[in-house]
Design a protein around this motif. Structure first.
Motif: not given
Length: 284
Positions: A5-9, A46-49, A78-79, A275-278
């Motif tokens: 699970k990751m997030q950018g802003c 959503g989901v990103i592969f 970015r993630c 930013p990109a955050v786990t």
């Protein structure tokens, strides 16, 4: 299946390593809906592969929370850059990522030092988002003329003024006041499904603070209101410049943070930095 699970802003997605996990295309829409559910699944926009790619270093295969495909996500890509570097899938700090046939180039800023590897982790990413698309047929939006700039649109019985831009996915930018108080849960779906947008639309509602700063809320097609939208921020800058409201570089304030967006007018390229955050990892 393992996931990250990751997030950018605050624009959050579930990321799946397509080098290791195998999911058939027919299974993905239902899987995406299940994983994205914030009550019964992992929760996300959503989901990103992240897959192998012949024409770039990696492929980003992106799905909205409702299981529909999307062409591009600025926060998501970015993630992807952080994922592939932090996971050791690449040692490069400049990489290429293809999504829906379009290649983007990422510069990774690495901070800190891991005692075992000495590599550190990606903290933020600058993305060359390419050139904005303004032709109505290519966005797409039903309109006369070669651009849609400050054009009226009737939505829910009220007239709004919109400027339309594609950054690989379609956006309608609406400049307004008191954006924080706007009932997006009512207005957003009416824009998304409006007859003038054949492929639906992402809608940005923007309050200009000064020529270098603005505040934005966004309704994303297939997901609803999100905390941030990277391509939407790029569209906002283009719309701001075309309407004479902003300089060529702005900070966009979002519910989930801030993004810095630049438009190189000579090269006609948009750059996004953020930013990109786990958040966490797990198995489902």
């Amino acid at each position: 299946m393992k996931f990250t699970k990751m997030q950018g802003c605050g624009n959050d997605y579930v990321y799946v390593n397509g080098f290791e996990e195998r999911v058939s295309d027919s299974e993905k829409p239902e899987l995406v809906r299940r994983l994205s559910d914030r009550h019964f699944g992992i929760g996300g926009d959503g989901v990103i592969f992240i897959n192998p790619a012949a024409e770039a270093d990696f492929e980003m295969e992106m799905y909205n929370a409702d299981g529909s495909r999307s062409e591009m996500c600025g926060n998501g890509i970015r993630c992807v850059g952080k994922f592939v570097y932090d996971k050791g899938l690449t040692d490069k700090r400049r990489i290429s990522v293809v999504s829906a046939g379009k290649i983007k180039y990422l510069d990774l800023t690495v901070e800190g030092t891991d005692g075992s590897t000495g590599r550190g982790e990606v903290a933020r990413v600058r993305v060359n988002m390419g050139s904005p698309i303004l032709e109505p047929a290519l966005i797409p939006v039903e309109a006369a003329g070669d651009r849609v700039v400050d054009e009226p649109i009737l939505v829910g019985g009220r007239e709004y003024r919109m400027t339309c831009v594609s950054m690989g996915n379609p956006h309608a930018v609406v400049f307004s006041e008191h954006v924080a108080q706007m009932p997006l849960e009512q207005i957003g779906p009416l824009f998304e499904g409006h007859e003038r947008f054949p492929n639906r639309i992402n809608t940005e509602f923007v309050e200009i603070r000064d020529r270098k700063n603005c505040f934005m809320r966004v309704w994303e097609r297939g997901t609803g209101e999100t905390f941030a939208c990277g391509t939407g921020c790029c569209a906002v800058l283009v719309a701001g410049v075309l309407n004479g409201l902003t300089d060529n570089a702005i900070t966009v304030k979002l519910l989930g943070g801030e993004l810095f967006i630049e438009w190189d007018r000579e090269e006609n390229l948009i750059y996004m930095t953020g930013p990109a955050v786990t958040v966490f990892e797990g198995e489902v």
